[in-house]
Design a protein around this motif. Structure first.
Motif, PDB file in Angstrom:
ATOM      1  N   LEU A  13      42.158  33.424  27.132  1.00 42.92           N
ATOM      2  CA  LEU A  13      43.004  33.725  25.978  1.00 42.92           C
ATOM      3  C   LEU A  13      43.717  32.486  25.438  1.00 42.92           C
ATOM      4  O   LEU A  13      44.221  32.507  24.325  1.00 42.92           O
ATOM      5  CB  LEU A  13      44.028  34.796  26.353  1.00 42.92           C
ATOM      6  N   GLY A  14      43.778  31.443  26.237  1.00 44.12           N
ATOM      7  CA  GLY A  14      44.429  30.214  25.800  1.00 44.12           C
ATOM      8  C   GLY A  14      45.937  30.311  25.721  1.00 44.12           C
ATOM      9  O   GLY A  14      46.563  29.573  24.956  1.00 44.12           O
ATOM     10  N   VAL A  15      46.537  31.185  26.521  1.00 39.88           N
ATOM     11  CA  VAL A  15      47.987  31.325  26.517  1.00 39.88           C
ATOM     12  C   VAL A  15      48.623  30.160  27.284  1.00 39.88           C
ATOM     13  O   VAL A  15      47.990  29.549  28.142  1.00 39.88           O
ATOM     14  CB  VAL A  15      48.438  32.684  27.108  1.00 39.88           C
ATOM     15  N   SER A  16      49.864  29.852  26.978  1.00 36.22           N
ATOM     16  CA  SER A  16      50.518  28.729  27.647  1.00 36.22           C
ATOM     17  C   SER A  16      51.106  29.119  29.000  1.00 36.22           C
ATOM     18  O   SER A  16      51.234  28.273  29.879  1.00 36.22           O
ATOM     19  CB  SER A  16      51.604  28.127  26.755  1.00 36.22           C
ATOM     20  N   VAL A  17      51.455  30.413  29.178  1.00 41.37           N
ATOM     21  CA  VAL A  17      52.043  30.883  30.428  1.00 41.37           C
ATOM     22  C   VAL A  17      51.355  32.176  30.849  1.00 41.37           C
ATOM     23  O   VAL A  17      51.157  33.077  30.033  1.00 41.37           O
ATOM     24  CB  VAL A  17      53.561  31.157  30.281  1.00 41.37           C
ATOM     25  N   ILE A  18      51.001  32.246  32.129  1.00 40.00           N
ATOM     26  CA  ILE A  18      50.465  33.476  32.713  1.00 40.00           C
ATOM     27  C   ILE A  18      51.400  33.885  33.837  1.00 40.00           C
ATOM     28  O   ILE A  18      51.679  33.092  34.738  1.00 40.00           O
ATOM     29  CB  ILE A  18      49.041  33.277  33.257  1.00 40.00           C
ATOM     30  N   GLU A  19      51.895  35.118  33.768  1.00 44.91           N
ATOM     31  CA  GLU A  19      52.718  35.647  34.845  1.00 44.91           C
ATOM     32  C   GLU A  19      51.797  36.280  35.874  1.00 44.91           C
ATOM     33  O   GLU A  19      50.872  37.019  35.524  1.00 44.91           O
ATOM     34  CB  GLU A  19      53.692  36.702  34.318  1.00 44.91           C
ATOM     35  N   GLU A  68      47.606  41.226  39.933  1.00 39.95           N
ATOM     36  CA  GLU A  68      47.926  41.553  38.543  1.00 39.95           C
ATOM     37  C   GLU A  68      48.461  40.327  37.814  1.00 39.95           C
ATOM     38  O   GLU A  68      49.012  39.418  38.435  1.00 39.95           O
ATOM     39  CB  GLU A  68      48.977  42.667  38.474  1.00 39.95           C
ATOM     40  N   ALA A  69      48.278  40.343  36.495  1.00 37.18           N
ATOM     41  CA  ALA A  69      48.771  39.250  35.658  1.00 37.18           C
ATOM     42  C   ALA A  69      49.201  39.798  34.309  1.00 37.18           C
ATOM     43  O   ALA A  69      48.770  40.877  33.894  1.00 37.18           O
ATOM     44  CB  ALA A  69      47.680  38.204  35.464  1.00 37.18           C
ATOM     45  N   LYS A  70      50.047  39.058  33.652  1.00 36.09           N
ATOM     46  CA  LYS A  70      50.411  39.325  32.256  1.00 36.09           C
ATOM     47  C   LYS A  70      50.117  38.050  31.492  1.00 36.09           C
ATOM     48  O   LYS A  70      50.673  37.008  31.841  1.00 36.09           O
ATOM     49  CB  LYS A  70      51.899  39.669  32.129  1.00 36.09           C
ATOM     50  N   PRO A  71      49.241  38.093  30.518  1.00 33.69           N
ATOM     51  CA  PRO A  71      48.501  39.246  30.028  1.00 33.69           C
ATOM     52  C   PRO A  71      47.410  39.699  31.011  1.00 33.69           C
ATOM     53  O   PRO A  71      46.899  38.902  31.794  1.00 33.69           O
ATOM     54  CB  PRO A  71      47.891  38.768  28.716  1.00 33.69           C
ATOM     55  N   GLU A  72      47.092  41.001  30.948  1.00 31.65           N
ATOM     56  CA  GLU A  72      46.132  41.592  31.879  1.00 31.65           C
ATOM     57  C   GLU A  72      44.760  40.938  31.818  1.00 31.65           C
ATOM     58  O   GLU A  72      44.048  40.888  32.809  1.00 31.65           O
ATOM     59  CB  GLU A  72      45.996  43.096  31.616  1.00 31.65           C
ATOM     60  N   GLY A  73      44.366  40.423  30.672  1.00 27.20           N
ATOM     61  CA  GLY A  73      43.058  39.802  30.507  1.00 27.20           C
ATOM     62  C   GLY A  73      42.885  38.505  31.277  1.00 27.20           C
ATOM     63  O   GLY A  73      41.821  37.898  31.230  1.00 27.20           O
ATOM     64  N   CYS A  74      43.888  38.088  32.017  1.00 36.87           N
ATOM     65  CA  CYS A  74      43.820  36.834  32.768  1.00 36.87           C
ATOM     66  C   CYS A  74      43.427  37.028  34.230  1.00 36.87           C
ATOM     67  O   CYS A  74      43.395  36.066  34.996  1.00 36.87           O
ATOM     68  CB  CYS A  74      45.152  36.100  32.665  1.00 36.87           C
ATOM     69  N   VAL A  75      43.108  38.256  34.623  1.00 36.41           N
ATOM     70  CA  VAL A  75      42.641  38.522  35.987  1.00 36.41           C
ATOM     71  C   VAL A  75      41.122  38.421  35.986  1.00 36.41           C
ATOM     72  O   VAL A  75      40.449  38.993  35.131  1.00 36.41           O
ATOM     73  CB  VAL A  75      43.080  39.927  36.458  1.00 36.41           C
TER      74      VAL A  75
END
Length: 83
Positions: A13-19, A68-75
């Motif tokens: 997704l190219g997000v800067s932070v993954i929880e 689990e991760a947020k966003p979910e698409g990062c698992v």
């Protein structure tokens, strides 16, 4: 965490932070075939870590389960997803 193995996370997704809900996990970068070497990351007592390959910032979120991760698409679940 041994019962489920080491969680793997990706950043298509190219997000800067993954929880994430784990302090020890693997970063694969993007999903195969565009992944980088799968690198083991261990936050230790910290709440954040940066992947040295893709520069994704991972932030520990105790409200999430280990896989689990947020966003979910990062698992990333493994080869079954790549097929």
């Amino acid at each position: 965490m041994a019962a489920i193995g080491i969680p793997h996370f990706c950043n298509d997704l190219g997000v800067s932070v993954i929880e994430v809900g784990a302090r020890e996990f693997m970063c694969i970068g993007a999903r195969p075939p565009f992944d980088h070497p799968h690198i083991f990351l261990d936050m230790g007592g910290d709440n954040e870590i940066i992947c040295s390959y893709c520069s994704t910032l991972y932030r520990y979120n105790p409200a999430l389960k280990a896989n689990e991760a947020k966003p979910e698409g990062c698992v990333w679940q493994g080869q079954s997803e790549a097929a």
